[in-house]
Design a protein around this motif. Sequence first.
Motif, PDB file in Angstrom:
ATOM      1  N   THR A  39       0.867  -1.176   0.000  1.00 38.31           N
ATOM      2  CA  THR A  39       0.000   0.000   0.000  1.00 38.31           C
ATOM      3  C   THR A  39       0.900   1.220   0.000  1.00 38.31           C
ATOM      4  OG1 THR A  39      -1.734  -1.157   1.203  1.00 38.31           O
ATOM      5  CG2 THR A  39      -1.790   1.251   1.268  1.00 38.31           C
ATOM      6  N   PHE A  48      -3.207   3.767  -2.141  1.00 39.17           N
ATOM      7  CA  PHE A  48      -3.558   2.773  -3.157  1.00 39.17           C
ATOM      8  C   PHE A  48      -2.569   1.628  -3.075  1.00 39.17           C
ATOM      9  CE2 PHE A  48      -0.772   5.886  -5.069  1.00 39.17           C
ATOM     10  CZ  PHE A  48       0.131   5.145  -5.811  1.00 39.17           C
ATOM     11  N   ARG A  49      -2.952   0.475  -3.641  1.00 38.14           N
ATOM     12  CA  ARG A  49      -2.084  -0.697  -3.607  1.00 38.14           C
ATOM     13  C   ARG A  49      -1.376  -0.893  -4.945  1.00 38.14           C
ATOM     14  NH1 ARG A  49      -3.805  -5.943  -2.045  1.00 38.14           N
ATOM     15  NH2 ARG A  49      -5.574  -5.675  -3.422  1.00 38.14           N
ATOM     16  N   LEU A  73      -3.750  -1.546  -7.944  1.00 35.92           N
ATOM     17  CA  LEU A  73      -4.941  -2.139  -7.357  1.00 35.92           C
ATOM     18  C   LEU A  73      -5.672  -1.077  -6.545  1.00 35.92           C
ATOM     19  CD1 LEU A  73      -3.041  -5.256  -5.988  1.00 35.92           C
ATOM     20  CD2 LEU A  73      -4.224  -5.083  -8.180  1.00 35.92           C
ATOM     21  N   ASP A  74      -6.973  -1.188  -6.432  1.00 33.94           N
ATOM     22  CA  ASP A  74      -7.763  -0.259  -5.599  1.00 33.94           C
ATOM     23  C   ASP A  74      -7.641   1.195  -6.039  1.00 33.94           C
ATOM     24  OD1 ASP A  74      -8.298  -2.527  -4.086  1.00 33.94           O
ATOM     25  OD2 ASP A  74      -6.749  -2.071  -2.618  1.00 33.94           O
ATOM     26  N   GLU A  76      -9.217   4.300  -8.601  1.00 35.22           N
ATOM     27  CA  GLU A  76     -10.384   4.655  -9.406  1.00 35.22           C
ATOM     28  C   GLU A  76     -10.024   4.778 -10.877  1.00 35.22           C
ATOM     29  OE1 GLU A  76     -12.371   8.067  -7.875  1.00 35.22           O
ATOM     30  OE2 GLU A  76     -12.456   7.264  -5.847  1.00 35.22           O
TER      31      GLU A  76
END
Length: 117
Positions: A39, A48-49, A73-74, A76
């Motif tokens: 992260t 974010f990841r 990942l994660d 938007e």
Amino acid sequence: MENITGRWTFNEDFGFGKDEGFAEFTQKGDSLTGVVVYTERIDDETPFRVQQEVEGRFDGVNFKVTGTKVELLDVEKQFEYHLDTWEGILNANNQIVGHSYDDHDCFGVFVMEFIEL
């Protein structure tokens, strides 16, 4: 520790933020492959990841891996993320400690510790 195959905690400070997660390596001879998943917390931004596939070398003391592929990942919206290189040593406490950099002059310091399963 001559073979670093397995899972490691991963913590990095790059001046304007921190990364926290894990690394998982497979070592054959002195060649390494694996993944670093963390992260990323940049000051005043939404965390974010990141998952980076890595490859590199470990000779029993000296450690170096470079990202070959990245997945965000994660998030938007996808954006350009620069692959990292991590260089360091395995110290007497069986920690991998060193520095990181990318091609946009972002530098950090990191520590990895082996996770006993």
